[in-house]
Write a protein that holds these residues in place. Sequence first.
Motif, PDB file in Angstrom:
ATOM      1  N   VAL A  16      -6.635 -54.479  56.916  1.00  0.00           N
ATOM      2  CA  VAL A  16      -6.578 -55.864  56.419  1.00  0.00           C
ATOM      3  C   VAL A  16      -6.181 -56.797  57.555  1.00  0.00           C
ATOM      4  O   VAL A  16      -6.833 -57.821  57.795  1.00  0.00           O
ATOM      5  CB  VAL A  16      -5.596 -55.961  55.220  1.00  0.00           C
ATOM      6  CG1 VAL A  16      -5.404 -57.413  54.790  1.00  0.00           C
ATOM      7  CG2 VAL A  16      -6.105 -55.119  54.041  1.00  0.00           C
ATOM      8  N   ALA A  17      -5.137 -56.410  58.276  1.00  0.00           N
ATOM      9  CA  ALA A  17      -4.645 -57.243  59.376  1.00  0.00           C
ATOM     10  C   ALA A  17      -5.685 -57.370  60.490  1.00  0.00           C
ATOM     11  O   ALA A  17      -5.911 -58.457  61.025  1.00  0.00           O
ATOM     12  CB  ALA A  17      -3.347 -56.650  59.927  1.00  0.00           C
ATOM     13  N   HIS A  56     -14.795 -51.188  53.129  1.00  0.00           N
ATOM     14  CA  HIS A  56     -13.911 -51.407  54.278  1.00  0.00           C
ATOM     15  C   HIS A  56     -12.457 -51.081  53.977  1.00  0.00           C
ATOM     16  O   HIS A  56     -11.766 -50.502  54.798  1.00  0.00           O
ATOM     17  CB  HIS A  56     -13.969 -52.878  54.710  1.00  0.00           C
ATOM     18  CG  HIS A  56     -15.081 -53.187  55.630  1.00  0.00           C
ATOM     19  ND1 HIS A  56     -16.276 -53.705  55.184  1.00  0.00           N
ATOM     20  CD2 HIS A  56     -15.198 -53.059  56.975  1.00  0.00           C
ATOM     21  CE1 HIS A  56     -17.073 -53.876  56.222  1.00  0.00           C
ATOM     22  NE2 HIS A  56     -16.448 -53.490  57.309  1.00  0.00           N
ATOM     23  N   VAL A  57     -12.001 -51.528  52.800  1.00  0.00           N
ATOM     24  CA  VAL A  57     -10.570 -51.435  52.520  1.00  0.00           C
ATOM     25  C   VAL A  57     -10.183 -50.033  52.046  1.00  0.00           C
ATOM     26  O   VAL A  57      -9.170 -49.475  52.474  1.00  0.00           O
ATOM     27  CB  VAL A  57     -10.155 -52.504  51.478  1.00  0.00           C
ATOM     28  CG1 VAL A  57      -8.668 -52.398  51.149  1.00  0.00           C
ATOM     29  CG2 VAL A  57     -10.469 -53.908  52.005  1.00  0.00           C
ATOM     30  N   PHE A  58     -10.999 -49.447  51.147  1.00  0.00           N
ATOM     31  CA  PHE A  58     -10.601 -48.187  50.491  1.00  0.00           C
ATOM     32  C   PHE A  58     -11.566 -47.024  50.742  1.00  0.00           C
ATOM     33  O   PHE A  58     -11.456 -45.992  50.094  1.00  0.00           O
ATOM     34  CB  PHE A  58     -10.499 -48.414  48.975  1.00  0.00           C
ATOM     35  CG  PHE A  58      -9.409 -49.370  48.565  1.00  0.00           C
ATOM     36  CD1 PHE A  58      -8.132 -49.283  49.105  1.00  0.00           C
ATOM     37  CD2 PHE A  58      -9.655 -50.363  47.613  1.00  0.00           C
ATOM     38  CE1 PHE A  58      -7.126 -50.158  48.704  1.00  0.00           C
ATOM     39  CE2 PHE A  58      -8.651 -51.244  47.212  1.00  0.00           C
ATOM     40  CZ  PHE A  58      -7.386 -51.144  47.763  1.00  0.00           C
ATOM     41  N   ASP A  59     -12.559 -47.191  51.621  1.00  0.00           N
ATOM     42  CA  ASP A  59     -13.565 -46.139  51.842  1.00  0.00           C
ATOM     43  C   ASP A  59     -14.243 -45.724  50.540  1.00  0.00           C
ATOM     44  O   ASP A  59     -14.486 -44.524  50.299  1.00  0.00           O
ATOM     45  CB  ASP A  59     -12.941 -44.913  52.528  1.00  0.00           C
ATOM     46  CG  ASP A  59     -12.463 -45.237  53.932  1.00  0.00           C
ATOM     47  OD1 ASP A  59     -13.240 -45.848  54.684  1.00  0.00           O
ATOM     48  OD2 ASP A  59     -11.312 -44.914  54.264  1.00  0.00           O
ATOM     49  N   LEU A 109     -13.411 -59.102  55.497  1.00  0.00           N
ATOM     50  CA  LEU A 109     -13.237 -57.706  55.113  1.00  0.00           C
ATOM     51  C   LEU A 109     -14.475 -57.140  54.435  1.00  0.00           C
ATOM     52  O   LEU A 109     -14.490 -55.980  54.042  1.00  0.00           O
ATOM     53  CB  LEU A 109     -12.046 -57.579  54.145  1.00  0.00           C
ATOM     54  CG  LEU A 109     -10.699 -57.267  54.751  1.00  0.00           C
ATOM     55  CD1 LEU A 109      -9.614 -57.380  53.696  1.00  0.00           C
ATOM     56  CD2 LEU A 109     -10.681 -55.880  55.374  1.00  0.00           C
ATOM     57  N   ALA A 110     -15.476 -57.971  54.254  1.00  0.00           N
ATOM     58  CA  ALA A 110     -16.582 -57.555  53.390  1.00  0.00           C
ATOM     59  C   ALA A 110     -17.906 -57.404  54.115  1.00  0.00           C
ATOM     60  O   ALA A 110     -18.837 -56.852  53.547  1.00  0.00           O
ATOM     61  CB  ALA A 110     -16.744 -58.570  52.258  1.00  0.00           C
TER      62      ALA A 110
END
Length: 336
Positions: free
Chosen positions: A88-89, A168-171, A328-329
Amino acid sequence: MSDNLNSVFGNVHLGYIVIETEKFDDWKRFGRDAIGMHVDDLAHDAMRFRLDANECRMLLRRGPAEDVIALGWQIDHHATFDEITRRVADHGVPSTKGSDDDAKLRGVERFLRFPGPNGLTQEIYTTARTAPMPLNIPSSGFVTGDGGLGHVALTTKNPYLVRGYFDHVFDARLSDYIDETINGLKLKIRFLRVNERHHSVAIASVNTLPVNPIRTRVQHVNVQMATLDDMVDSYQRVTRLGFDMALSVGQHTNDKELSYYALTPSGFEWEVGWNPIVVDESTWQPTTHQGISIWGHTPEGQTVVDKLRQFAIAARSLTHRENAVTPLAEPPIYDD
Ligand SMILES: [Fe+2]
């Protein structure tokens, strides 16, 4: 699919949702008396439902949204939590630590929040608090565990971005697609899993429509009952108490779950299901199914006029945001 060494797949579970509503009395009747969840009143402006030993699976806060406003994800290990935080960062998306009071309301030790698609705040935590009291419910129970509390379904005009976000965030992995036609409109639905549950997030693409016809951030929330009798009993309570049924009992083509959809006091839908298949990662292959149901799931009491009215409401709605958190998308190239 990010199948990298630091993959967090399998260590992410839908842990709780946060609903904002002014209709606490209706929600108590709906959640406790009709669906059959355990209710805990906390204060004038906070109420919770439990499905299992966890203190909180649904947190209701008083406010005008009449919607799900946040998804809480339980993360298995601190290293996984740190990996997600870093992603995220690294994409320049701000995250903030939840206050101690907010953590207490959610029944977790501590949590981090950051923006998500459709204006749905995403929250992650590692440790849920359990309640000392047994469940006071009229059924044998709900199925949670590694699969989390159930799933949520969103509608979006940006399906690639929403899929890209959860990738991206959670695979998240693609379980399958469903092509559906409703009132002559073609919809493609993408089903994403982050653990053994066939899907934790379903993304219905409405990108052929001028506006997203669904006012709420979430189109439906799904919970899974332990037995068929539990599901049938809850269906009868929903009907007997006069809550609107959106779709009668039916069986889904992809995860084979038997379920019905009731209309919540806030206007989104609540799917109560039984016996969905569990994904075996060693053999699973994504496919495309035609239509959401093998049988049933017929709309109840909904006319074409109701459907059209839904479009009008969406067109007037200024609160509905399709913010896809683009940093992030940004999706890799998907086949579809
Ligand atoms: Fe569903």
